[in-house]
Structure formats: C-alpha cells, structure tokens
Design a protein around this motif. Structure first.
Motif: not given
Ligand code: ADP
Length: 431
Positions: A53-55, A58-68, A98-106
């Motif tokens: 979850r922390p990773y 973190g990735i989603l927050t990077l996405g949020a910065v971009y969306a900002m 990356l989201l898929c990778h740290f979540d449940k893969g494929l």
C-alpha cells in the motif's frame, strides 16, 4: 495506411476551433484523471495487498501531482505538456504498469486504466499518437508479465486478450473521434457559410432600404416643389400681368424702365420655379436615347441655384460628335448633378470645376474634376457605401444612388484620383 486527422490548422478560425476543442477535451480528461485517482486510492487502501500500500499510495500521489499541474494549466486556459503527447503517454504507461505491478500483477484492477488512457488519447490527439500510445501500453503490460516469477497459461491468455482489447478500444475510439471531429468541422463550415449569407443579405437589405429612403425623399421634395409652385406661381403670374398692364400706360421713361426691371425679375422667379418643378417631378423611368451633353448642361443649369455655387467657375470641355446613349435620362441627370454639387461642396470660393467628355470604342467617359480639398485616403474606400458622409447636412446617399443608377445603365462610376487640388470622378456609359 494510417488515417490522418482531417482537422488541419489552416485559417485562424479553424485554429481557434482546434484550441477550443483541445480545452474542452482537456476538461474531460481532467475529470477522468481525478476520478481515476480517487477510485485508485479507495481500491489501494481497501483491496490491494497491505504490504504494498505505501508504494501504491506513493505512485498515486505522483499521479495526483501531475494531475494538479494539469488542472493549474487548464485554469490558465492552456493544455499541460500539449507539445509532448507521447511523453505523457509514456508516463501513463509507466504509471499504470507500476500500479499493476505493486497491486495484483496482470489481474490488477488498474489494468482498466490503460483503456481510459487510450480513450483520452484518441479524443485529444491524432490517430498516429493514439496508436503509438497503444504500442506503449501494450509494451508496459507485456513487461509486467515478464516481471512475474511464474507465468501460467491463464496469465498468458489474459495478456493476449488484454492486448487485443486494447487494440480494439484504440481503433473504436479513434474512428469515433474522427467522425466527431469531421462532423464538427462540417458544422462549423456550414455555420460560417450561413453567417456569410446573413451578412450579405443584411447588406443588400440596407442598400435597398437606402435606395428607398432616397426615392421617398425625392418624392416628398417633388410634392413640396409642386405645392410651392402652386402657391407662389399664381400670385406671381397675377403680379406679372399687373406690372405689364401698368407698363402699357403712359408713364415717365424712368418708371417704364423700373417696371420693365420688375417684370424681368418676376419672369426669372417663374423660370426658376418651372425648373425646380421640372427637376423634382417623378421622372420618366423608361430608357430613352439622349445626348449626354444636353443632360450635363441641364444638370449645370439646376446646379446654378445651389447656394455654394457662388464664386466657383465651371468649365466644360465637350468632345465633338458624341453618339447618344440609352438610359433613364432623369436618373443620369441626377448622377451628374450629384457629382457637380459634391465638387462645389469640396471647393472654396474661386474653385474650379471641370467637366470633360470623351469617346472611346463603345463608351462615353465623363470626367468631373475639382480643385477642392480632396478625399482622405481612409475615406476613399467608403465613398460608395450608403450613408457615408463627411458633411454635417449630408445624407451619404448621393454617390451610393449614383452608382446604382450607372450600374443599372451598364456603366461604371469611379473615383479616378483624389489629391488636394485634384479630385476626379469618372462616369463611363455604354453607347
Ligand atoms: P453627401 O454629399 O450627402 O455627403 P455623397 O454620397 O454624395 O453624400 O458623398 C459622400 C461623401 O463623399 C461626401 O460626404 C464627401 O466626404 C465625399 N465626396 C464626394 N465627392 C467629393 C469631392 N468631389 N471632393 C471631396 N469629397 C467628396
């Protein structure tokens, strides 16, 4: 062959339409992104593996910065990274991978983000960029499969199906967007045509209204002149006969001379009245054959009553053996009278107005030249427009009506040149 986008930036209006389209699409994109991020945070913090979850956050927050950044640019009326669409696609491919990778893969829920990204890309950019984005996303998803330690047959099936669906979504969204854009472009072309037609019709309406105003004025003037002629003419005739009667009596020579003078002046007033009525009566609207010189002389005869005639010299230089022309005589008279009156208005006392005629194969040219103040260059383009006037008491209809008359007679009226001290109008009429 790769289809090309039909909306090429050609003229400023198309450019503006493209900019408006980009901004509207950007607003849709922004909402899709923010919705994706909110759903992403919810999924990550409820369904994703707890140790990752922390990773993921973190990735989603990077996405949020971009969306900002995207949002701020949108508020400024611009599109963030609009010149680097493939860079945006690459970032999205990495982000989703990356989201898929740290979540449940494929099998991760985040794989659906690829579809959203492709949809947004299709409505924003050209098919070429959308298909390139598809290639980037397919690579991102395939790399994901390679990072897995064990790949089952099911997973290979998921990978292939996913790439097929991504390709399908790309093709469908690209085709739909192209259709939408083409329709929009056709609509805006139609709209422009319609606006042009409305403007043309409005102009025509204004012009015929101006003609009507002028005709009404002339008719009113005619009525007025007839009224004056009646009211003044009869007493004048009576006075004149009384003066003549008195003059027949035996009086001293000085008295005879004075009465003669009075009678002469009375006759002059009567002649003026007759000429006024002659000019203002509703003219014959039929074309006849007539001599241009005779019409010009007639116009000058009327112009001599104009108050600004005083102190101005009118010179005529008439060509010999001019053929007759066929037109509505009274109307052509109105044209010459208007040109001469304008020339008188433009000249000071002592000014010279020259009227010259010439013959050229099938055409008679009448030049009306004055040595007045001239016409400002800026005004020259507006001379023949209805209601254009620089005079405090002008109507701005003289030249406009003249042009209509001359064109109806298949002729041409134009300003040959205008400099201080030399303004020349030329009327060309077929003969
Ligand atoms: P109006 O005489 O009522 O103003 P016209 O259509 O006859 O209307 O003329 C329009 C304008 O063109 C005039 O107001 C004047 O500014 C300009 N103009 C026309 N003829 C001349 C001329 N000979 N010299 C200078 N200006 C002229």
């Amino acid at each position: 062959m790769m289809p090309t986008l039909p909306l090429q930036t050609i003229d400023p209006e198309t450019q503006q339409a493209e900019a408006d389209w980009q901004l509207s699409v950007e607003w849709i994109t922004l909402r899709i992104r923010w919705f994706g991020l909110i759903v992403g945070y919810l999924v990550v913090n409820t369904l994703s593996p707890a140790d990752h979850r922390p990773y993921l956050n973190g990735i989603l927050t990077l996405g949020a910065v971009y969306a900002m950044f995207d949002l701020v640019w949108h508020w400024r009326g611009e599109v963030f990274l609009s010149r680097a669409p493939l860079f945006t696609s690459l970032m999205e491919a990495i982000f989703i991978g990356l989201l898929c990778h740290f979540d449940k893969g494929l099998d991760s829920f985040f794989r659906y983000y690829y579809f959203l990204s492709l949809l947004v890309c299709a409505i924003r950019y050209t098919p070429l960029i959308t298909y390139s984005t598809f290639a980037l996303h397919a690579t991102s998803y395939s790399l994901l499969a390679f990072t897995l330690s064990t790949a089952t047959v099911d997973q290979v099936g998921t990978l292939i199906l996913m790439i097929v669906f991504m390709g399908w979504a790309t093709w469908a969204s690209t085709s739909l967007t192209m259709l939408l854009r083409e329709t929009g472009q056709k609509l805006s072309t139609l709209n422009r045509d319609l606006e042009g037609r409305i403007a043309r019709r409005t102009r025509e309406l204004q012009q015929s209204q101006a003609l009507l105003v002028q005709q009404e004025k002339q008719a009113a003037f005619g009525l007025l002149a007839a009224g004056i002629a009646h009211e003044v003419g009869n007493p004048l005739a009576a006075i004149s006969s009384l003066v003549q009667l008195m003059n027949r009596k035996k009086l001293d020579p000085e008295m005879h001379e004075r009465l003669g003078l009075i009678d002469e002046q009375l006759l002059r007033i009567q002649r003026t009245l007759r000429e006024l009525i002659e000019f203002s009566r509703p003219g014959l609207q039929q074309a006849t054959r007539f001599d241009v010189h005779e019409v010009i002389s007639n116009a000058l005869n009327i112009a001599k009553y104009y108050k600004r005639k005083k102190g101005k010299v009118i010179r005529t230089r008439f060509a010999e053996d001019l053929p007759q022309i066929a037109a509505v005589r009274d109307q052509i008279l109105q044209v010459f009278l208007n040109l001469v009156l304008n020339a008188m208005d433009a000249t000071e006392e002592g000014g010279v107005i020259e009227i010259e005629t010439a013959f050229e194969v099938g055409q008679i040219h009448v030049r009306v030249k004055d040595n007045g103040q001239g016409i400002a260059e800026f005004d020259q383009a507006k001379l023949f427009e209805p209601y254009f006037t620089t005079k405090s008491t002008g109507t701005g209809l003289g030249l406009f009506v003249s042009r209509n008359i001359v064109e109806r007679a298949r002729g041409r009226i134009r300003l040959q040149q205008s400099l201080p001290g030399d303004t020349t109008f030329v009327v060309s009429l077929p003969c």
